[in-house]
Design a protein around this motif. Structure first.
Motif, PDB file in Angstrom:
ATOM      1  N   PHE A  71       0.912  -1.189  -0.052  1.00 20.07           N
ATOM      2  CA  PHE A  71      -0.087   0.126  -0.076  1.00 20.07           C
ATOM      3  C   PHE A  71       0.845   1.045   0.205  1.00 20.07           C
ATOM      4  CE2 PHE A  71      -3.422  -2.384   2.771  1.00 20.07           C
ATOM      5  CZ  PHE A  71      -4.033  -2.928   1.488  1.00 20.07           C
ATOM      6  N   PHE A  72       1.889   1.383   1.005  1.00 21.95           N
ATOM      7  CA  PHE A  72       2.711   2.470   1.116  1.00 21.95           C
ATOM      8  C   PHE A  72       3.622   2.533  -0.309  1.00 21.95           C
ATOM      9  CE2 PHE A  72       1.469   2.210   5.184  1.00 21.95           C
ATOM     10  CZ  PHE A  72       1.977   3.384   5.918  1.00 21.95           C
ATOM     11  N   ASP A  73       4.203   1.546  -0.866  1.00 18.70           N
ATOM     12  CA  ASP A  73       4.846   1.481  -2.035  1.00 18.70           C
ATOM     13  C   ASP A  73       4.111   2.069  -3.346  1.00 18.70           C
ATOM     14  OD1 ASP A  73       7.076   0.620  -0.612  1.00 18.70           O
ATOM     15  OD2 ASP A  73       6.624  -1.491  -1.541  1.00 18.70           O
ATOM     16  N   HIS A  74       3.030   2.214  -3.268  1.00 17.55           N
ATOM     17  CA  HIS A  74       2.082   2.630  -4.515  1.00 17.55           C
ATOM     18  C   HIS A  74       1.478   3.969  -3.955  1.00 17.55           C
ATOM     19  CE1 HIS A  74       2.466  -1.878  -5.568  1.00 17.55           C
ATOM     20  NE2 HIS A  74       2.464  -1.380  -6.645  1.00 17.55           N
ATOM     21  N   SER A  75       1.635   4.316  -3.073  1.00 18.32           N
ATOM     22  CA  SER A  75       1.204   5.595  -2.478  1.00 18.32           C
ATOM     23  C   SER A  75       2.163   6.822  -2.821  1.00 18.32           C
ATOM     24  CB  SER A  75       0.957   5.678  -0.990  1.00 18.32           C
ATOM     25  OG  SER A  75      -0.032   4.867  -0.900  1.00 18.32           O
ATOM     26  N   TYR A  76       1.539   8.192  -2.779  1.00 17.13           N
ATOM     27  CA  TYR A  76       2.561   9.161  -3.180  1.00 17.13           C
ATOM     28  C   TYR A  76       2.553  10.151  -2.017  1.00 17.13           C
ATOM     29  CZ  TYR A  76      -1.730  12.136  -3.859  1.00 17.13           C
ATOM     30  OH  TYR A  76      -2.674  12.622  -3.742  1.00 17.13           O
ATOM     31  N   ILE A  77       3.695  10.894  -1.929  1.00 17.24           N
ATOM     32  CA  ILE A  77       3.822  11.845  -0.820  1.00 17.24           C
ATOM     33  C   ILE A  77       3.269  13.380  -1.590  1.00 17.24           C
ATOM     34  CG2 ILE A  77       5.211  13.295   0.654  1.00 17.24           C
ATOM     35  CD1 ILE A  77       7.258  11.190   0.573  1.00 17.24           C
ATOM     36  N   PRO A  78       2.217  13.827  -0.890  1.00 17.16           N
ATOM     37  CA  PRO A  78       1.440  15.024  -1.523  1.00 17.16           C
ATOM     38  C   PRO A  78       2.552  16.236  -1.605  1.00 17.16           C
ATOM     39  CG  PRO A  78       0.786  14.624   0.841  1.00 17.16           C
ATOM     40  CD  PRO A  78       1.628  13.599   0.250  1.00 17.16           C
ATOM     41  N   ALA A  79       2.267  16.972  -2.528  1.00 15.13           N
ATOM     42  CA  ALA A  79       3.216  18.286  -2.717  1.00 15.13           C
ATOM     43  C   ALA A  79       3.567  19.184  -1.312  1.00 15.13           C
ATOM     44  CB  ALA A  79       2.687  19.094  -4.015  1.00 15.13           C
ATOM     45  N   ASP A  80       2.494  19.258  -0.834  1.00 18.64           N
ATOM     46  CA  ASP A  80       2.809  20.333   0.556  1.00 18.64           C
ATOM     47  C   ASP A  80       3.735  19.763   1.315  1.00 18.64           C
ATOM     48  OD1 ASP A  80       0.670  18.672   0.945  1.00 18.64           O
ATOM     49  OD2 ASP A  80       0.006  20.198   2.489  1.00 18.64           O
ATOM     50  N   LEU A  81       3.610  18.154   1.439  1.00 18.99           N
ATOM     51  CA  LEU A  81       4.380  17.726   2.490  1.00 18.99           C
ATOM     52  C   LEU A  81       5.886  17.505   1.951  1.00 18.99           C
ATOM     53  CD1 LEU A  81       4.703  16.087   5.020  1.00 18.99           C
ATOM     54  CD2 LEU A  81       3.591  14.260   4.235  1.00 18.99           C
ATOM     55  N   SER A  82       5.894  17.315   0.662  1.00 20.74           N
ATOM     56  CA  SER A  82       7.275  16.858   0.228  1.00 20.74           C
ATOM     57  C   SER A  82       8.064  18.336  -0.021  1.00 20.74           C
ATOM     58  CB  SER A  82       7.134  16.338  -1.436  1.00 20.74           C
ATOM     59  OG  SER A  82       6.326  17.057  -2.333  1.00 20.74           O
ATOM     60  N   ASP A  83       7.242  19.259  -0.291  1.00 22.11           N
ATOM     61  CA  ASP A  83       8.111  20.539  -0.283  1.00 22.11           C
ATOM     62  C   ASP A  83       8.677  20.924   1.102  1.00 22.11           C
ATOM     63  OD1 ASP A  83       7.424  20.753  -3.160  1.00 22.11           O
ATOM     64  OD2 ASP A  83       5.819  22.068  -2.578  1.00 22.11           O
ATOM     65  N   ALA A  84       7.921  20.592   2.165  1.00 21.44           N
ATOM     66  CA  ALA A  84       8.479  20.989   3.297  1.00 21.44           C
ATOM     67  C   ALA A  84       9.699  20.325   3.747  1.00 21.44           C
ATOM     68  CB  ALA A  84       7.195  20.686   4.408  1.00 21.44           C
ATOM     69  N   ILE A  85       9.705  18.850   3.356  1.00 25.89           N
ATOM     70  CA  ILE A  85      10.647  17.949   3.664  1.00 25.89           C
ATOM     71  C   ILE A  85      11.856  18.414   2.887  1.00 25.89           C
ATOM     72  CG2 ILE A  85      11.661  15.556   3.506  1.00 25.89           C
ATOM     73  CD1 ILE A  85       8.779  14.725   3.709  1.00 25.89           C
ATOM     74  N   VAL A  86      11.701  18.724   1.490  1.00 28.43           N
ATOM     75  CA  VAL A  86      12.874  19.186   0.776  1.00 28.43           C
ATOM     76  C   VAL A  86      13.390  20.393   1.317  1.00 28.43           C
ATOM     77  CG1 VAL A  86      13.385  20.192  -1.732  1.00 28.43           C
ATOM     78  CG2 VAL A  86      12.027  17.735  -1.388  1.00 28.43           C
ATOM     79  N   ASP A  87      12.622  21.455   1.655  1.00 32.74           N
ATOM     80  CA  ASP A  87      13.305  22.657   2.224  1.00 32.74           C
ATOM     81  C   ASP A  87      14.134  22.585   3.495  1.00 32.74           C
ATOM     82  OD1 ASP A  87      11.864  24.090   0.277  1.00 32.74           O
ATOM     83  OD2 ASP A  87      10.158  25.002   1.616  1.00 32.74           O
ATOM     84  N   ALA A  88      13.658  21.454   4.318  1.00 31.82           N
ATOM     85  CA  ALA A  88      14.225  21.490   5.459  1.00 31.82           C
ATOM     86  C   ALA A  88      15.678  20.594   5.319  1.00 31.82           C
ATOM     87  CB  ALA A  88      13.510  20.410   6.454  1.00 31.82           C
ATOM     88  N   TYR A  89      15.479  19.822   4.031  1.00 36.10           N
ATOM     89  CA  TYR A  89      16.677  18.859   4.230  1.00 36.10           C
ATOM     90  C   TYR A  89      17.825  19.831   3.390  1.00 36.10           C
ATOM     91  CZ  TYR A  89      19.840  15.928   1.133  1.00 36.10           C
ATOM     92  OH  TYR A  89      21.024  15.440   0.626  1.00 36.10           O
ATOM     93  N   GLN A  90      17.503  20.627   2.323  1.00 35.12           N
ATOM     94  CA  GLN A  90      18.310  21.647   1.715  1.00 35.12           C
ATOM     95  C   GLN A  90      18.889  22.723   2.665  1.00 35.12           C
ATOM     96  OE1 GLN A  90      15.814  23.360  -1.572  1.00 35.12           O
ATOM     97  NE2 GLN A  90      16.738  21.682  -3.099  1.00 35.12           N
ATOM     98  N   ALA A  91      18.396  22.843   3.771  1.00 36.40           N
ATOM     99  CA  ALA A  91      18.712  24.069   4.730  1.00 36.40           C
ATOM    100  C   ALA A  91      20.231  23.304   5.466  1.00 36.40           C
ATOM    101  CB  ALA A  91      17.850  24.324   5.830  1.00 36.40           C
ATOM    102  N   LEU A  92      20.104  21.886   5.155  1.00 38.28           N
ATOM    103  CA  LEU A  92      21.400  21.194   5.932  1.00 38.28           C
ATOM    104  C   LEU A  92      22.465  21.366   5.019  1.00 38.28           C
ATOM    105  CD1 LEU A  92      19.714  18.141   7.549  1.00 38.28           C
ATOM    106  CD2 LEU A  92      20.541  19.959   8.742  1.00 38.28           C
TER     107      LEU A  92
END
Length: 855
Positions: A84-105
């Motif tokens: 179920f998880f493999d075939h699901s997607y991370i919504p854009a607002d959530l992925s954007d928040a993760i990417v922003d925090a990661y790039q800040a590192l």
């Protein structure tokens, strides 16, 4: 930062939002400890991912009707949810928040560790360590997002699902946070316990250390250095340098385990100064949390980093001092103590031991030349020890007297046992004739004392007759056999199998009854489909179950009652707190079901095969020799065959008075409970003799009785703690005698327990750790029976067991003898099996080598 992602040091982090691991890291950063930087992906992010992809109802449907005892169902559910998880997607607002925090590192190139943090993890009452996943050496946006999704899915591994079921955690409420941290390229890493997890010493710290990343240690892939140091000073008490064959290193795609070939393989990971520095940090963390901690650490560029700290949840109790009551005495866990494997109840420890000590002192005086307090049973930390306080002259005198007594008893051991048996039967019969309801409280107490002393006297009879006679005969036979036999001949103990003993007669009775049930389809179907507890109730009821012929049901009840009457009055252990098989027939019915289902081994066939092997082997040996060797062999084997059954039969007799004794005490307990002194009749066993005597006197005087509930609750808790202890085989532990004992305080660490070979063969199975009849319902066919020791009353469990492991015993103990009868592996005398092996753990029992591997 937003509701989905917050900084690792955020002071508003809570267990509900960032999970146990994340909250611990946030607190440590705020307290000033050196923790790699990073950010939390909160539980709200997980719930948003689940909601957007419509997963909650699918997850709960996959979890429906799971059975923890069937691992395959857990794996199936886990695999389904992971898809179920493999075939699901991370919504854009959530992925954007993760990417922003990661790039800040560090823009798109930061190397990070992505780690799961469950809301049920790292709590003081339930350490959840290792149930979800961690991904190391992750770099790049796509890898980070993929690792986050894998962490979320790992909330539903088979292990995590089973853990929550066993700990009654609601599956519908759990969520997972994720910790993303800068990856430390560690030169060395490991684990530190701020209290010694092996012996419970709070004044010691234990460090495991290995080269490279810590994954090899956590995953059990490398044997780390082990350092034990004084908590206050950091002074190293013990430094065991391991042969470190593997190192975990960073690779292009994650990590890998590589062979360690250079000088680090056998060198110390930490020097003394580094140990002191690390312990100084650990003391601060323990002080900060206010409890012993399990800390994961790593070292890079000359600095120690803390990557996790959680409470130690399975710490042994504070070490107990095992001090001999008299420093000049010797106290051993032998003789009657072998039938008292667990800490005894307060009433047995006072009334029971006192009454047994009366005939014990008499035999010491009469037969061994020592008396009074010099030869008595004593209670030390809840366990019974046989104490001997003797001068060297008294030791010599006792040895001579014992030798003379033993030699004289060899010829008449059977007759001596039978005479003692008749005396005990008469005592039990006289007690049974008493009208219990008409007895006064003090008369009930005196009746219990009188019968207990008769039981104790019977033990002194077999202690000086059947037990040493049987053991000596088997030793003599083994020596004669080894002299006359060849390497390819059967082992000597195999020639003493299949003898007609009480346990074998009991097994035959159940086997015959199971065969009889199998021939009656309606009764057979009812017996197998009815739960054991319901079957016990049905057999105790006056009515006949629907559709079963009345004649068949009546016959079953008659035959089962006959079994209980003939074989049910023995003891699981000598402490009269424990009910007899006649009072708790469930385990007997489990064995009966096995035979009714056509499973279990045929005792008649085993006996015939054993007799055939014995006759063929002895005839072959006789054909090789003439006169003298054959005479020795024949004389020794005939002696062993004659007296060996007496040992099992006399031990089975040891509990014949317990049912009646428990009736006296049970009636007294009922009266105490009726007048408010106890919650129920069984609580009488948690009183000491003086308290019982005083309550009985008060009852006779018509006075109101004080409520003993509070002290009973405290004693039960203390008894549970005492069960965790490992009593030394002999005290003082530093004595020459203690060092000569075949078992002792060994096997305290490592994944291998060594013991004495009791029955050959090798089996891997699920360990079932049983302390007494209250645990027997957990035994399933194919389980490995793990116990402190066993008695004839335990024999029905052997029909279900695939192997046997005990704390103490020997090649001639009940556990070994019956295991060989059943043809299953046995390792006895491990000293600590019931303390080291977890119930449900997979273990391998190598009976021939005397080794138990903890898998």
């Amino acid at each position: 930062m937003n509701a989905y992602v917050i900084s690792l040091s955020d002071p508003h982090a809570t267990l509900d939002t960032v999970g146990g691991k994340g909250l611990s890291l946030a607190k440590m950063i705020q307290a000033g400890f050196l923790v790699p930087d990073g950010f939390h992906i909160t539980t709200k992010a997980y719930r948003q991912f689940v909601a957007v992809n419509d997963l909650q109802m699918k997850i709960l449907a996959a979890l429906k009707d799971l059975d923890v005892s069937l691992p395959a169902t857990l794996e199936t559910a886990s695999n389904t949810i992971r898809e179920f998880f493999d075939h699901s997607y991370i919504p854009a607002d959530l992925s954007d928040a993760i990417v922003d925090a990661y790039q800040a590192l560090g823009e798109d190139h930061a190397v990070v560790a992505v780690r799961s943090s469950a809301t049920a993890e790292d709590l003081p009452e339930a350490s959840f360590a290792g149930q979800q996943e961690t991904y190391l050496n992750i770099h790049g946006i796509d890898e980070v997002l993929d690792a986050v999704k894998k962490c979320w899915a790992s909330l539903w591994t088979a292990r995590a699902i089973a853990y929550r079921i066993k700990n009654n955690i609601d599956q519908s409420t759990v969520a997972l946070a994720v910790v993303v941290q800068e990856m430390v390229d560690a030169e060395a890493a490991g684990i530190l316990f701020t209290a010694n997890p092996i012996n419970g010493h709070r004044d010691e710290m234990v460090i495991n250390a290995a080269w490279g990343l810590g994954e090899a240690i956590v995953g059990g892939l490398v044997s780390p250095d082990t350092i034990v140091a004084d908590k206050a000073t950091g002074k190293v008490k013990q430094y065991d340098v391991a042969e470190k064959t593997v190192i975990t290193v960073r690779t292009e795609k994650g990590t890998s385990q590589e062979k360690l070939e250079d000088g680090r393989r056998s060198s110390k990971v930490l020097n003394e100064a580094e140990v002191i520095e690390l312990m100084d940090i650990a003391r601060g963390i323990e002080s900060f949390y206010g409890s012993p901690q399990d800390i994961e650490w790593c070292r890079a560029d000359g600095k120690f980093f803390i990557v996790q700290s959680r409470p130690v949840t399975a710490l042994p109790p504070e070490p107990v001092q095992w001090i001999a009551p008299n420093p000049k005495g010797m106290y051993a866990r032998g003789s009657l103590c072998e039938h008292l494997p667990n800490p005894v109840s307060p009433l047995f420890g006072t009334l029971g031991v006192r009454m047994v000590n009366i005939p014990t002192a008499e035999i010491g005086e009469m037969a061994l030349g020592v008396g009074g307090d010099t030869y008595q049973y004593r209670i030390i930390n809840g366990y019974v020890y046989l104490g001997m306080v003797l001068t060297w002259r008294e030791w010599v005198s006792m040895a001579k007297a014992s030798s003379q007594l033993t030699r004289s008893m060899f010829k008449v051991s059977h007759e001596h046992w039978q005479a003692g048996r008749k005396e005990l039967i008469a005592a039990v019969a006289a007690a049974d004739e008493k009208n219990i309801e008409a007895l006064t409280p003090l008369e009930l107490l005196d009746s219990a004392r009188e019968l207990m002393m008769a039981i104790g006297k019977f033990y002194t009879v077999i202690q000086a007759s059947t037990l040493p006679s049987a053991s000596s005969s088997e030793i003599v036979f083994t020596r004669a056999y080894k002299f006359a036999s060849r390497k390819d001949d059967p082992k000597p103990e195999s020639l003493l199998l299949g003898l007609e003993t009480t346990p074998l007669r009991a097994e035959k009775f159940l086997f015959d009854l199971g065969t009889w049930i199998r021939e009656r389809p309606t009764l057979h179907d009812f017996t197998l489909r009815t739960s054991t507890s319901e079957l016990v109730a049905a057999l105790q009821a006056d009515s006949t179950p629907e559709a079963i012929p009345a004649a068949d049901w009546s016959e079953l009840k008659t035959r089962f009652e006959k079994y209980l009457d003939e074989f049910g009055h023995t003891s699981y252990e000598f402490d009269f707190m424990n009910p007899t098989p006649a009072e708790t027939p469930a385990v007997i019915l489990d064995a009966l079901k096995l035979y009714a289902d056509g499973k279990g081994t045929d005792p008649y066939a085993r006996q015939r095969n054993a007799a055939g092997t014995r006759e063929r082997t002895l005839n072959q040996i006789r054909s090789r020799f003439k006169l003298v060797p054959n005479r020795w062999l024949d004389k020794s084997v005939n002696w062993a065959l004659r007296v060996a059954p007496d040992r099992e039969d006399s031990i089975a007799d040891l509990g014949m008075g317990h049912t009646t004794l428990r009736r006296f005490l049970g009636e007294l307990g009922e009266r105490f409970a009726a007048h408010g002194a106890l919650q129920n009749a069984e609580e009488i066993y948690w009183l000491v003799e003086d308290e019982v005597s005083e309550l009985a006197s008060q009852l006779e005087r018509g006075e109101s009785l004080p409520d003993h509930s509070a002290r009973i609750a405290a004693r039960k808790a203390e008894w549970q703690e005492q069960k965790k202890l490992v009593p030394p085989a002999m005290l003082p532990e530093t004595s020459v005698w203690a060092k000569m004992m075949p078992w002792g305080r060994k096997n305290m660490t490592g994944n291998m327990l060594t013991g004495v070979a009791g029955g050959t063969g090798k089996v891997t199975g699920t360990a079932r750790v049983l302390f007494g009849p209250e645990d027997f319902g957990r035994m399933k066919p194919g389980d490995v029976l793990v116990a402190v020791t066993t008695t004839p009353a335990w024999t029905p469990l052997f029909a279900m067991a695939s192997a046997i492991v005990t704390d103490f015993g020997g090649p001639l103990s009940h556990s070994s003898i019956v295991a060989r009868e059943y043809g299953i592996p046995a390792v006895v005398s491990t000293g600590v099996a019931t303390r080291r092996i977890r119930d449900g753990q997979t273990i391998t029992v190598d009976g021939g080598a005397g080794i138990v591997s903890l898998n």
